[in-house]
Structure formats: C-alpha cells, structure tokens
Design a protein around this motif. Structure first.
Motif, PDB file in Angstrom:
ATOM      1  N   GLY A  10      12.368  15.679 161.486  1.00 56.00           N
ATOM      2  CA  GLY A  10      12.184  15.112 160.160  1.00 56.00           C
ATOM      3  C   GLY A  10      10.784  14.566 159.962  1.00 56.00           C
ATOM      4  N   VAL A  11      10.438  14.338 158.698  1.00 56.17           N
ATOM      5  CA  VAL A  11       9.072  13.964 158.347  1.00 56.17           C
ATOM      6  C   VAL A  11       8.670  12.615 158.929  1.00 56.17           C
ATOM      7  N   GLN A  12       9.639  11.797 159.313  1.00 56.16           N
ATOM      8  CA  GLN A  12       9.336  10.516 159.956  1.00 56.16           C
ATOM      9  C   GLN A  12       9.311  10.612 161.479  1.00 56.16           C
ATOM     10  N   GLY A  13       9.421  11.839 162.003  1.00 55.78           N
ATOM     11  CA  GLY A  13       9.422  12.022 163.453  1.00 55.78           C
ATOM     12  C   GLY A  13       8.159  11.471 164.089  1.00 55.78           C
ATOM     13  N   LEU A  14       8.323  10.537 165.008  1.00 54.97           N
ATOM     14  CA  LEU A  14       7.181   9.813 165.563  1.00 54.97           C
ATOM     15  C   LEU A  14       6.238  10.721 166.333  1.00 54.97           C
ATOM     16  N   GLY A  15       6.783  11.652 167.107  1.00 55.09           N
ATOM     17  CA  GLY A  15       5.932  12.531 167.902  1.00 55.09           C
ATOM     18  C   GLY A  15       5.008  13.369 167.031  1.00 55.09           C
ATOM     19  N   MET A  16       5.544  13.942 165.965  1.00 57.61           N
ATOM     20  CA  MET A  16       4.729  14.744 165.054  1.00 57.61           C
ATOM     21  C   MET A  16       3.673  13.899 164.351  1.00 57.61           C
ATOM     22  N   LEU A  17       4.055  12.712 163.896  1.00 55.29           N
ATOM     23  CA  LEU A  17       3.113  11.850 163.182  1.00 55.29           C
ATOM     24  C   LEU A  17       1.997  11.366 164.104  1.00 55.29           C
ATOM     25  N   LYS A  18       2.339  11.045 165.339  1.00 58.34           N
ATOM     26  CA  LYS A  18       1.310  10.631 166.298  1.00 58.34           C
ATOM     27  C   LYS A  18       0.336  11.775 166.570  1.00 58.34           C
ATOM     28  N   LEU A  19       0.869  12.993 166.691  1.00 58.45           N
ATOM     29  CA  LEU A  19       0.008  14.148 166.921  1.00 58.45           C
ATOM     30  C   LEU A  19      -0.897  14.388 165.717  1.00 58.45           C
ATOM     31  N   ALA A  20      -0.337  14.261 164.517  1.00 60.08           N
ATOM     32  CA  ALA A  20      -1.132  14.442 163.302  1.00 60.08           C
ATOM     33  C   ALA A  20      -2.274  13.430 163.236  1.00 60.08           C
ATOM     34  N   GLU A  21      -1.990  12.181 163.556  1.00 56.20           N
ATOM     35  CA  GLU A  21      -3.022  11.143 163.533  1.00 56.20           C
ATOM     36  C   GLU A  21      -4.111  11.424 164.561  1.00 56.20           C
ATOM     37  N   TYR A  22      -3.708  11.945 165.710  1.00 57.57           N
ATOM     38  CA  TYR A  22      -4.677  12.237 166.767  1.00 57.57           C
ATOM     39  C   TYR A  22      -5.596  13.392 166.366  1.00 57.57           C
ATOM     40  N   LEU A  23      -5.023  14.413 165.722  1.00 59.44           N
ATOM     41  CA  LEU A  23      -5.767  15.634 165.417  1.00 59.44           C
ATOM     42  C   LEU A  23      -6.611  15.550 164.152  1.00 59.44           C
ATOM     43  N   LYS A  26     -10.499  15.672 163.994  1.00 59.00           N
ATOM     44  CA  LYS A  26     -11.194  16.881 164.441  1.00 59.00           C
ATOM     45  C   LYS A  26     -10.841  18.102 163.597  1.00 59.00           C
ATOM     46  N   TYR A  27      -9.626  18.110 163.034  1.00 58.83           N
ATOM     47  CA  TYR A  27      -9.150  19.258 162.272  1.00 58.83           C
ATOM     48  C   TYR A  27      -8.667  18.821 160.888  1.00 58.83           C
ATOM     49  N   LYS A  28      -8.499  19.804 160.033  1.00 59.23           N
ATOM     50  CA  LYS A  28      -7.852  19.560 158.750  1.00 59.23           C
ATOM     51  C   LYS A  28      -6.353  19.785 158.946  1.00 59.23           C
ATOM     52  N   VAL A  29      -5.578  18.708 158.915  1.00 64.28           N
ATOM     53  CA  VAL A  29      -4.162  18.753 159.288  1.00 64.28           C
ATOM     54  C   VAL A  29      -3.277  18.632 158.050  1.00 64.28           C
ATOM     55  N   THR A  30      -2.337  19.550 157.950  1.00 66.90           N
ATOM     56  CA  THR A  30      -1.303  19.482 156.918  1.00 66.90           C
ATOM     57  C   THR A  30       0.054  19.470 157.597  1.00 66.90           C
ATOM     58  N   VAL A  31       0.893  18.532 157.194  1.00 64.78           N
ATOM     59  CA  VAL A  31       2.263  18.435 157.696  1.00 64.78           C
ATOM     60  C   VAL A  31       3.216  18.860 156.591  1.00 64.78           C
ATOM     61  N   VAL A  32       4.106  19.790 156.906  1.00 62.21           N
ATOM     62  CA  VAL A  32       5.241  20.106 156.045  1.00 62.21           C
ATOM     63  C   VAL A  32       6.473  20.055 156.937  1.00 62.21           C
ATOM     64  N   ALA A  33       7.308  19.056 156.726  1.00 65.22           N
ATOM     65  CA  ALA A  33       8.430  18.812 157.627  1.00 65.22           C
ATOM     66  C   ALA A  33       9.692  18.510 156.831  1.00 65.22           C
ATOM     67  N   PRO A  34      10.859  18.705 157.438  1.00 67.96           N
ATOM     68  CA  PRO A  34      12.112  18.399 156.738  1.00 67.96           C
ATOM     69  C   PRO A  34      12.198  16.924 156.366  1.00 67.96           C
ATOM     70  N   GLU A  35      12.807  16.651 155.233  1.00 66.11           N
ATOM     71  CA  GLU A  35      12.939  15.269 154.780  1.00 66.11           C
ATOM     72  C   GLU A  35      13.882  14.448 155.651  1.00 66.11           C
ATOM     73  N   LYS A  36      14.723  15.129 156.429  1.00 63.83           N
ATOM     74  CA  LYS A  36      15.627  14.457 157.354  1.00 63.83           C
ATOM     75  C   LYS A  36      15.754  15.303 158.615  1.00 63.83           C
ATOM     76  N   GLU A  37      16.373  14.748 159.627  1.00 67.34           N
ATOM     77  CA  GLU A  37      16.501  15.470 160.886  1.00 67.34           C
ATOM     78  C   GLU A  37      17.302  16.756 160.710  1.00 67.34           C
ATOM     79  N   ARG A  38      16.773  17.851 161.278  1.00 67.36           N
ATOM     80  CA  ARG A  38      17.463  19.143 161.217  1.00 67.36           C
ATOM     81  C   ARG A  38      17.529  19.766 162.613  1.00 67.36           C
ATOM     82  N   SER A  39      17.824  18.943 163.611  1.00 68.41           N
ATOM     83  CA  SER A  39      17.881  19.430 164.987  1.00 68.41           C
ATOM     84  C   SER A  39      19.000  20.456 165.163  1.00 68.41           C
TER      85      SER A  39
END
Length: 252
Positions: A10-23, A26-39
C-alpha cells in the motif's frame, strides 16, 4: 534518470517510502502504489470497475500517487497515465517480509516487477526480512548500487530480478545469485459461523521447511546472504513440447 516505485503493502508502506526518500536526491522518483494493502494478490488486474488515481504528495524529485487497483494496475497506470515517458527502471518494494521460492507465484510485489518486464522495462522486486531494521542505511546503499549496475549492464528480455534481503543485524555474508527454491505449506482452514449462522473459513498455514539446496534463494537467505534471483516469466516447459507432439492426440 526516472524511477517508478510500487509495492503491494500500500501507498503508506514504510519500506517503499523510505526507499523513495533515499533515491529522490539522485533520481526523479514517481510512486504509484495501491491505496491499501494488496498482498498475495499475484498478477491480478482490474477490469470490472473504474480505476482512480489520487496524488498524495509532490516535492522536489518525488511524486506519490495512490490508486484503487492492484500492484500490476499501478505499474500500468504509472507507465500509461502518470509518466510522460517510460521510466528507466521500475522497483517493486521494499516489501515488508521475504518473497522466496514458489511464494513468488502469489506475490503482488513480484508480479508488479513482472508487469514491468512485460513492458520491456528493467525491473527489480525487493523484499526484506520482517525482523530487519527498515532504517538501516546499508539496505538502501546496496539497492542504489544494484540499480546502478542494472542500468549499466541491462537485463535480458522478459527477465527481472527478485531480491531478498536478510536481517543485517544478524550479519550479512555477501550477495549471491540464486535459483528459486520450493516452499511447502501445511495449510489449515479454521471453520467459523457468521451472525446469520452461515459457515466461513479462515485460511492459515505453516511453512514446512524442506528445501536443502544451497543454490536456492530460501537456503541462501537463511545462511545470511542477500539473494538475487533472475526470474523469466516464460513458464513453458520446453522439454515437454516434443513429448506432447509424440502423444498423437486425436481430435475425434
């Protein structure tokens, strides 16, 4: 350099958000993620209801969108709707929990990377041990190095990388190219009844650890290696083609 990120947490997933902040520096980062968990939704796509996108954040180097679809939908939306040009690479993750062996067949994280490979875009699915410290910068430095290497060397057609990272706190022996292992579950179904007396079932399962092959992702991660498995989405068993033709199956 343009990177598209997605996940199945989901869009609030901490691992993805931390990676986005890190990258983003250096890069132009776009996140498109599910609004809720879809595991565990695998490669499902949405055909019978409208897909909706909502921009939830925009700052220098980073845009974040939430979609009411699946991880594979998010990849399609990112490529076809959000971005004006194809991204240079697509990262699915960081998933909170490993995606090893035959579990990848159920994984929304891996399926999003497969969708990227279908578009002929280099893709990496990334999963992290649940006990790991998501704040550990070594995780992100390793992924930055891997991204740079993929962009430099490229990946073969229809191929993606499935990366599983063990807990750094327990010690990392190195990085290892691996094959997929096999995971077997002892599945249980708990029977209950709703307030109207109708029966329903909760599925649960316990992993039966049978894999012993040291070449596999399962054993390698257990032994403290970061596992990188090249995944090819052509599921054809070519050795069976001539065998099937030899069966001489009649139409009537």
């Amino acid at each position: 350099m343009k990177i598209l990120l997605t996940n199945d947490d989901g869009v609030q997933g901490l691992g993805m958000l931390k990676l986005a902040e890190y990258l983003k520096d250096k890069y132009k980062v776009t996140v498109v993620a599910p609004e809720k968990e879809r595991s565990a939704i695998s490669h499902a796509i949405t055909l019978h209801k409208p897909l909706r996108l909502k921009k939830v954040k925009e700052e220098d180097g980073l845009k974040i969108y939430a979609a009411n679809g699946t991880p594979s939908d998010c990849v399609k939306l990112g490529i076809e709707v959000v971005l004006e040009e194809k991204p240079d690479i697509i990262i699915s993750g960081i998933n909170e929990g490993l995606n090893l062996g035959t579990d990848i067949l159920y994984s929304g994280t891996v399926s999003a990377a497969i969708e990227a490979a279908i578009y002929a875009i280099p893709a990496i699915a990334v999963s992290l041990a649940e006990t790991a410290d998501i704040e550990d910068r070594r995780i992100y430095k390793f992924l930055e190095n891997l991204i740079e290497k993929v962009l430099e060397k490229g990946l073969p057609k229809n191929t993606l990388l499935n990366v599983n990272i063990p807990d750094f706190k327990k010690g990392i022996k190195g990085v290892k190219a691996t094959i997929l292992g096999k995971r077997i579950y002892i599945e249980t179904f708990q029977k209950n009844y709703d307030p109207r007396g109708k029966e329903y079932y909760w599925m649960a399962g316990k992993i039966s650890e049978i894999e012993k092959d040291e070449r596999t992702d399962i054993v390698s991660v257990k032994e403290g290696y970061i596992s990188i498995t090249p995944i090819h989405f052509d599921l054809t068993e070519y050795n069976m083609i001539n065998i099937l033709n030899s069966w001489d199956i009649k139409i009537e």
